[in-house]
Design a protein around this motif. Sequence first.
Motif, PDB file in Angstrom:
ATOM      1  N   UNK A  85       0.845  -1.207   0.000  1.00 18.44           N
ATOM      2  CA  UNK A  85       0.000   0.000   0.000  1.00 18.44           C
ATOM      3  C   UNK A  85       0.876   1.251   0.000  1.00 18.44           C
ATOM      4  N   UNK A  86       1.934   1.224   0.797  1.00 20.29           N
ATOM      5  CA  UNK A  86       2.852   2.362   0.848  1.00 20.29           C
ATOM      6  C   UNK A  86       3.519   2.567  -0.516  1.00 20.29           C
ATOM      7  N   UNK A  87       3.879   1.473  -1.175  1.00 16.81           N
ATOM      8  CA  UNK A  87       4.499   1.579  -2.503  1.00 16.81           C
ATOM      9  C   UNK A  87       3.530   2.169  -3.516  1.00 16.81           C
ATOM     10  N   UNK A  88       2.267   1.738  -3.454  1.00 18.13           N
ATOM     11  CA  UNK A  88       1.256   2.273  -4.368  1.00 18.13           C
ATOM     12  C   UNK A  88       1.021   3.758  -4.079  1.00 18.13           C
ATOM     13  N   UNK A  89       1.012   4.113  -2.818  1.00 15.82           N
ATOM     14  CA  UNK A  89       0.814   5.525  -2.458  1.00 15.82           C
ATOM     15  C   UNK A  89       1.982   6.372  -2.952  1.00 15.82           C
ATOM     16  N   UNK A  90       3.196   5.848  -2.837  1.00 14.45           N
ATOM     17  CA  UNK A  90       4.385   6.579  -3.272  1.00 14.45           C
ATOM     18  C   UNK A  90       4.471   6.673  -4.792  1.00 14.45           C
ATOM     19  N   UNK A  91       4.022   5.613  -5.479  1.00 17.00           N
ATOM     20  CA  UNK A  91       4.083   5.577  -6.943  1.00 17.00           C
ATOM     21  C   UNK A  91       2.752   5.081  -7.494  1.00 17.00           C
ATOM     22  N   UNK A  92       1.723   5.918  -7.459  1.00 13.81           N
ATOM     23  CA  UNK A  92       0.388   5.481  -7.864  1.00 13.81           C
ATOM     24  C   UNK A  92       0.278   5.028  -9.314  1.00 13.81           C
ATOM     25  N   UNK A  93       1.183   5.443 -10.173  1.00 11.67           N
ATOM     26  CA  UNK A  93       1.126   5.042 -11.576  1.00 11.67           C
ATOM     27  C   UNK A  93       1.846   3.718 -11.834  1.00 11.67           C
ATOM     28  N   UNK A  94       2.493   3.163 -10.821  1.00  8.07           N
ATOM     29  CA  UNK A  94       3.265   1.930 -10.995  1.00  8.07           C
ATOM     30  C   UNK A  94       2.362   0.707 -11.083  1.00  8.07           C
ATOM     31  N   UNK A  95       2.345   0.099 -12.261  1.00  5.25           N
ATOM     32  CA  UNK A  95       1.559  -1.118 -12.466  1.00  5.25           C
ATOM     33  C   UNK A  95       2.100  -2.239 -11.574  1.00  5.25           C
ATOM     34  N   UNK A  97       3.598  -2.019  -8.675  1.00  7.61           N
ATOM     35  CA  UNK A  97       3.199  -1.807  -7.278  1.00  7.61           C
ATOM     36  C   UNK A  97       1.751  -2.216  -7.069  1.00  7.61           C
ATOM     37  N   UNK A  98       0.877  -1.846  -7.994  1.00  7.35           N
ATOM     38  CA  UNK A  98      -0.545  -2.212  -7.871  1.00  7.35           C
ATOM     39  C   UNK A  98      -0.728  -3.725  -7.942  1.00  7.35           C
ATOM     40  N   UNK A  99      -0.083  -4.356  -8.904  1.00  8.73           N
ATOM     41  CA  UNK A  99      -0.238  -5.800  -9.056  1.00  8.73           C
ATOM     42  C   UNK A  99       0.293  -6.559  -7.848  1.00  8.73           C
ATOM     43  N   UNK A 100       1.394  -6.077  -7.283  1.00  9.92           N
ATOM     44  CA  UNK A 100       1.948  -6.720  -6.089  1.00  9.92           C
ATOM     45  C   UNK A 100       0.991  -6.568  -4.908  1.00  9.92           C
ATOM     46  N   UNK A 101       0.381  -5.406  -4.780  1.00 10.74           N
ATOM     47  CA  UNK A 101      -0.612  -5.192  -3.726  1.00 10.74           C
ATOM     48  C   UNK A 101      -1.797  -6.135  -3.912  1.00 10.74           C
ATOM     49  N   UNK A 102      -2.321  -6.196  -5.125  1.00 11.18           N
ATOM     50  CA  UNK A 102      -3.477  -7.060  -5.363  1.00 11.18           C
ATOM     51  C   UNK A 102      -3.129  -8.530  -5.173  1.00 11.18           C
ATOM     52  N   UNK A 103      -1.899  -8.912  -5.498  1.00  5.83           N
ATOM     53  CA  UNK A 103      -1.478 -10.293  -5.272  1.00  5.83           C
ATOM     54  C   UNK A 103      -1.469 -10.615  -3.784  1.00  5.83           C
TER      55      UNK A 103
END
Length: 137
Positions: A85-95, A97-103
């Motif tokens: 979540x912190x990675x997605x917040x820091x880099x919201x455009x990072x696919x 980061x999002x995929x790792x969060x959803x995984x």
Amino acid sequence: MMLLIPRTTTPSQSAAPTAVQGTGAPVKSVETVQNEVEAAQQQFEKAIADLEKVAKANQQALDPGTSATIDKNIGILDQAIAENRAAVKAEPASVAARETLFDALRQKVSLLQDTIALINEMRKGNNAAAAQLVNKS
């Protein structure tokens, strides 16, 4: 008791594009992507909360060692979710980061579903099926 887990879409699978690049590929604004990520996270959190409620209410069907192992693994997943979540917040455009969060969220849902299946088999006295569930991981 059967729980239905809402099927979620990842941000790349939902919503109309907000802009188009010269290549014709859809491009979304950071704000649109953030909103989609938040909506998907909310769906996962709802499913996780429902599964946790059922698992905790019936955890006494498991032996203490199994419960401790499950709790440890949930803690590991919770830490991974927080970091992602912190990675997605820091880099919201990072696919990535999002995929790792959803995984990580999918893994938690899966662990909780397996926990409930194990509890159900233990309640039925079906030790063979319970052993298969434990050995599947």
